[in-house]
Structures are given as structure tokens and as C-alpha cells.
Design a protein around this motif. Structure first.
Motif, short mmCIF file in Angstrom:
data_model
loop_
_atom_site.label_atom_id
_atom_site.label_comp_id
_atom_site.label_asym_id
_atom_site.label_seq_id
_atom_site.Cartn_x
_atom_site.Cartn_y
_atom_site.Cartn_z
N ASP A 41 5.50 -2.84 -3.34
CA ASP A 41 5.30 -1.40 -3.19
C ASP A 41 6.36 -0.61 -3.93
O ASP A 41 6.10 0.49 -4.42
CB ASP A 41 5.31 -1.01 -1.71
CG ASP A 41 4.10 -1.56 -0.97
OD1 ASP A 41 3.15 -2.03 -1.62
OD2 ASP A 41 4.10 -1.51 0.27
N GLN A 96 -0.11 -7.74 -4.47
CA GLN A 96 -0.43 -6.58 -3.63
C GLN A 96 -1.89 -6.60 -3.18
O GLN A 96 -2.19 -6.38 -2.01
CB GLN A 96 -0.15 -5.28 -4.37
CG GLN A 96 1.29 -4.89 -4.39
CD GLN A 96 1.48 -3.57 -5.11
OE1 GLN A 96 1.03 -3.40 -6.23
NE2 GLN A 96 2.16 -2.65 -4.47
N TYR A 139 4.73 -5.59 0.54
CA TYR A 139 3.42 -5.62 -0.10
C TYR A 139 2.38 -5.08 0.88
O TYR A 139 1.22 -5.37 0.78
CB TYR A 139 3.05 -7.05 -0.51
CG TYR A 139 3.93 -7.59 -1.61
CD1 TYR A 139 3.55 -7.45 -2.93
CD2 TYR A 139 5.12 -8.23 -1.33
CE1 TYR A 139 4.35 -7.92 -3.95
CE2 TYR A 139 5.93 -8.71 -2.34
CZ TYR A 139 5.54 -8.55 -3.65
OH TYR A 139 6.33 -9.01 -4.65
#
Length: 200
Positions: free
Chosen positions: A7, A53, A105
Motif C-alpha cells: 500500500d 496486492q 497489502y
């Protein structure tokens, strides 16, 4: 770029793209980075992190998968390929206690999952019927359509500041930043006066 993961990498790329000038991640990677091996290394890192992700988001949103992963963890039989997800469960527990954890993530930067692609004329703002920009004469030229900025913001979960807004233009590229500077000036006005949530 290579040290950011999950992220954090999505947030970094989003911040760069929302900087309000021509210096986007795309420009950085395909114009400014001229060494092909460096470019390939960074793009491979982007792809690796993107795959992680998406896999994390898809699988960890499944209650069934989470239950199986928890059982596998308790019985010490999580396949090696899935230890990444086992670490994610541990990270969620660490987050609850406020301890340090590995890169996230979890999709906490939800704005990074969705790109909004918009045109300017007759989409974000009325062209006033001025050809070749557009044909809509309902509002005066450069009037931001009522509700469009709120709609874009809601599409990104109410995100403020950082967003994945991409403005398209059929205007010709002029050497340097002359055309882009004018567009960014126009968009800054939309941010200030009409509440556009992010700079494209």
C-alpha cells in the motif's frame, strides 16, 4: 521506488501522479529514466507488488479462505506459497496491539484500486458548445457540471488529497509544459472552487 512496498508503494505513486504538474510516474519511468535495465527493474517491482496486492485483496476478503488459513496456521501446514497470507493474519493481530508490522497489502489506501478516467470538455466542465471542445450549450463555457466532483470523490470512497484521477485531452502536445501548465491551472481552479478531490 524499490524500497516502497504494498500500500505504501500505491500511495507513493498516487502522490506523484497527483502533484499537479507533468512529472507523473509514467513520465518518470518512460522519459526520465533512460537506463533500460533500471526501468525494467522498477517496472518489475511495480508488477510484483501489484500482483501481491490483488492476490491479497481477493483472497483475504474471502471468509472461507481466512478460516482455512487460520486452521492451517494452527496446525502448521500452510503451504510455502501461502505464507505471505499467513504473515498478513499476524500483521492484523499486531496492528490491533499497536506493534510494528511488515508492509501492508490490506488495501488501506483504497483510492489506489480505482482509476477514474475523465475528459475535460463536456464531462467535467461544459464546453459552452464551442467547437472542437464539445457541443453542450446548457451551461456557459468552463462551468463545472453540478455534482461531478462529488461523484468522482465518492467513486474513490470519499478520498481526499490523493486520488487516481486521470484527465484526458485531445489537445496537441506542445514541446515543453505550456499546454499542460494551462490545464493544471484550470484544474487547480476546479479544486478550489468546486471541490475536486485530487489533482489528475
Amino acid at each position: 521506488l524499490l524500497s516502497a512496498e504494498g500500500d505504501d508503494l500505491s500511495s507513493l505513486k498516487s502522490m506523484q501522479d497527483a502533484s499537479g504538474d507533468v512529472h507523473s510516474i509514467h513520465k518518470l519511468m518512460f522519459q526520465d529514466v533512460t537506463n533500460v535495465s533500471i526501468r525494467d527493474r522498477v517496472l518489475k517491482h511495480f508488477l510484483t507488488e501489484g500482483l501481491a496486492q490483488v492476490a491479497h485483496r481477493a483472497l483475504m476478503s474471502s471468509d472461507h479462505f481466512r478460516e482455512l488459513l487460520q486452521l492451517g496456521s494452527e496446525r502448521n501446514c500452510v503451504p510455502e506459497q501461502l505464507t505471505f497470507f499467513q504473515e498478513a493474519l499476524e500483521d492484523e493481530e499486531l496492528e490491533l496491539t499497536g506493534n510494528e508490522r511488515r508492509p501492508s497489502y490490506l488495501g488501506q489506501c483504497g483510492h489506489s484500486w480505482l482509476k477514474i478516467i475523465t475528459d475535460m470538455d463536456d464531462t467535467l466542465q461544459c464546453s459552452g458548445g464551442r467547437w472542437p471542445a464539445g457541443i453542450d450549450e446548457r451551461y456557459s463555457r468552463h462551468t463545472t457540471y453540478p455534482g461531478v466532483t462529488a461523484f468522482y470523490r465518492e467513486l474513490q470512497g470519499g478520498a481526499l488529497g490523493i486520488g487516481q484521477l486521470v484527465a484526458l485531452s485531445a489537445r496537441p502536445h506542445i514541446v515543453g509544459e505550456l499546454m499542460e501548465s494551462g490545464i493544471f491551472k484550470k484544474l487547480n481552479k476546479v479544486i478550489k472552487e468546486n471541490g475536486l478531490h485530487a489533482m489528475p
